[in-house]
Design an enzyme around this catalytic site. Structure first.
Site, PDB file in Angstrom:
ATOM      1  N   HIS A 150      53.111 -48.807  72.040  1.00  0.00           N
ATOM      2  CA  HIS A 150      53.086 -50.249  71.823  1.00  0.00           C
ATOM      3  C   HIS A 150      53.943 -50.905  72.911  1.00  0.00           C
ATOM      4  O   HIS A 150      55.105 -51.216  72.688  1.00  0.00           O
ATOM      5  CB  HIS A 150      53.642 -50.539  70.426  1.00  0.00           C
ATOM      6  CG  HIS A 150      53.451 -51.949  69.965  1.00  0.00           C
ATOM      7  ND1 HIS A 150      53.224 -52.275  68.653  1.00  0.00           N
ATOM      8  CD2 HIS A 150      53.460 -53.129  70.637  1.00  0.00           C
ATOM      9  CE1 HIS A 150      53.102 -53.584  68.539  1.00  0.00           C
ATOM     10  NE2 HIS A 150      53.250 -54.121  69.736  1.00  0.00           N
ATOM     11  N   GLU A 197      48.675 -50.325  71.346  1.00  0.00           N
ATOM     12  CA  GLU A 197      48.850 -51.516  70.500  1.00  0.00           C
ATOM     13  C   GLU A 197      49.493 -52.640  71.307  1.00  0.00           C
ATOM     14  O   GLU A 197      50.324 -52.375  72.174  1.00  0.00           O
ATOM     15  CB  GLU A 197      49.824 -51.224  69.359  1.00  0.00           C
ATOM     16  CG  GLU A 197      49.423 -50.135  68.426  1.00  0.00           C
ATOM     17  CD  GLU A 197      50.505 -49.880  67.379  1.00  0.00           C
ATOM     18  OE1 GLU A 197      50.185 -49.231  66.389  1.00  0.00           O
ATOM     19  OE2 GLU A 197      51.661 -50.314  67.545  1.00  0.00           O
ATOM     20  N   HIS A 236      53.195 -48.865  59.561  1.00  0.00           N
ATOM     21  CA  HIS A 236      54.486 -49.551  59.469  1.00  0.00           C
ATOM     22  C   HIS A 236      55.283 -49.050  58.282  1.00  0.00           C
ATOM     23  O   HIS A 236      54.871 -49.221  57.128  1.00  0.00           O
ATOM     24  CB  HIS A 236      54.391 -51.089  59.407  1.00  0.00           C
ATOM     25  CG  HIS A 236      55.416 -51.711  60.306  1.00  0.00           C
ATOM     26  ND1 HIS A 236      56.754 -51.700  60.010  1.00  0.00           N
ATOM     27  CD2 HIS A 236      55.314 -52.275  61.530  1.00  0.00           C
ATOM     28  CE1 HIS A 236      57.421 -52.248  61.002  1.00  0.00           C
ATOM     29  NE2 HIS A 236      56.577 -52.597  61.945  1.00  0.00           N
TER      30      HIS A 236
HETATM   31  N1  PXP Z   1      51.587 -50.287  63.577  1.00  0.00           N
HETATM   32  C1  PXP Z   1      52.047 -51.303  64.319  1.00  0.00           C
HETATM   33  C2  PXP Z   1      51.121 -52.414  64.651  1.00  0.00           C
HETATM   34  C3  PXP Z   1      53.361 -51.299  64.798  1.00  0.00           C
HETATM   35  O1  PXP Z   1      53.810 -52.323  65.540  1.00  0.00           O
HETATM   36  C4  PXP Z   1      54.203 -50.214  64.491  1.00  0.00           C
HETATM   37  C5  PXP Z   1      55.613 -50.201  65.008  1.00  0.00           C
HETATM   38  O2  PXP Z   1      55.592 -50.203  66.408  1.00  0.00           O
HETATM   39  C6  PXP Z   1      53.690 -49.179  63.700  1.00  0.00           C
HETATM   40  C7  PXP Z   1      52.374 -49.241  63.247  1.00  0.00           C
HETATM   41  C8  PXP Z   1      54.495 -47.979  63.339  1.00  0.00           C
HETATM   42  O3  PXP Z   1      55.535 -48.356  62.484  1.00  0.00           O
HETATM   43  P1  PXP Z   1      56.741 -47.382  62.196  1.00  0.00           P
HETATM   44  O4  PXP Z   1      57.485 -47.207  63.484  1.00  0.00           O
HETATM   45  O5  PXP Z   1      57.537 -48.087  61.144  1.00  0.00           O
HETATM   46  O6  PXP Z   1      56.156 -46.077  61.718  1.00  0.00           O
END
Ligand code: PXP
Length: 241
Positions: free
Chosen positions: A44, A71, A192
């Site tokens: 990301h 992402e 997330h």
């Molecule tokens: N999905 C998105 C859109 C995110 O921005 C993130 C964090 O960068 C995640 C998933 C993954 O989240 P986590 O790091 O809490 O597992």
């Protein structure tokens, strides 16, 4: 059907950047995640490049054997150029704002319908699968369908937050959202704050879950259990039991 685990390696880049050198080696970690069983790698990049750098994406692309998921916010021209240049298996569109600590909201797919429709058609022409980050809200799911996206990524922070208090209540909107997405033919990803504690219950209750992307908890667990073992532990949680 099994759910794929895509490891988000942003945290590895954060540690590396804190010292300015190349430890830990992001490329090696990504390839090791694949060797240890991950079925995808997620990055990301953000405009300030505070974790993943744009150059990391270019270096990762030829090395990866599994699904590469990039992402980010398509309103950043640099992000769009990066995605088209590297042609990942999937792009996940996230409505980040500048300086945001982490993603903290999904798209308003109704207000942004025309915009999303236009850029998603560009990704489609380039053969890149699209997923859009949304809260488990039926209006947003219906709106997502109209944008032409292939998948939605359900924003799971609220689930993770409420899980220990009342797991049935926490999962309820996600079950409903998944049902609607399945009915209208949208693929379902999620991410997330998913963790070893809350992942199995989520996978068990969200029908048709195609992929989870997990970073923070997985990399933190790896400090205690090691990366190989941790990936195996997460894969085990994705087996419905
Ligand atoms: N999905 C998105 C859109 C995110 O921005 C993130 C964090 O960068 C995640 C998933 C993954 O989240 P986590 O790091 O809490 O597992």
């Amino acid at each position: 059907m099994s759910t794929k685990l895509s490891v988000n390696i942003n945290k590895i880049a954060t540690i590396r950047n804190s010292r300015g050198g190349n430890t830990p080696d992001l490329l090696k970690v990504a390839m090791d995640c694949e060797r240890f069983g991950a079925q995808g790698i997620t990055v990301h990049p953000r405009p300030d490049e505070r974790h993943i750098r744009y150059s990391d994406v270019r270096e990762l692309k030829p090395l990866l054997q599994t699904e590469f998921n990039i992402e980010g916010n398509p309103r950043e021209q640099k992000f769009m150029d990066l995605v088209f240049e590297n042609k990942p298996a999937q792009v996940t569109l996230v409505p980040d704002v500048l300086g945001q600590l982490t993603s903290d909201h999904g798209w308003d797919t109704i207000a942004n319908k025309d915009y999303l429709k236009e850029i998603i058609s560009e990704f489609k022409k380039a053969g890149i699968r699209t997923s859009i980050f949304v809260s488990p809200d039926l209006n947003m799911i219906d709106g997502a369908l109209e944008t032409g996206a292939d998948r939605i990524e359900l924003y799971t922070e609220s689930y993770a937050k409420d899980f220990f208090h009342d797991r049935e209540k926490a999962i309820a909107p996600f079950r409903v959202a998944a049902k609607r997405a399945n009915e209208v033919g949208l693929g379902i990803n999620a991410g997330h704050d998913l963790s070893l504690q809350n992942l199995n219950y989520f996978a068990k209750n969200v029908e048709g879950l195609l992929e989870v992307s997990i970073g923070h908890a997985l990399i933190s667990d790896a400090l205690y259990f090691g990366l190989e073992n941790t990936i195996q532990l997460y894969l085990r949680e994705l087996v419905i039991r």
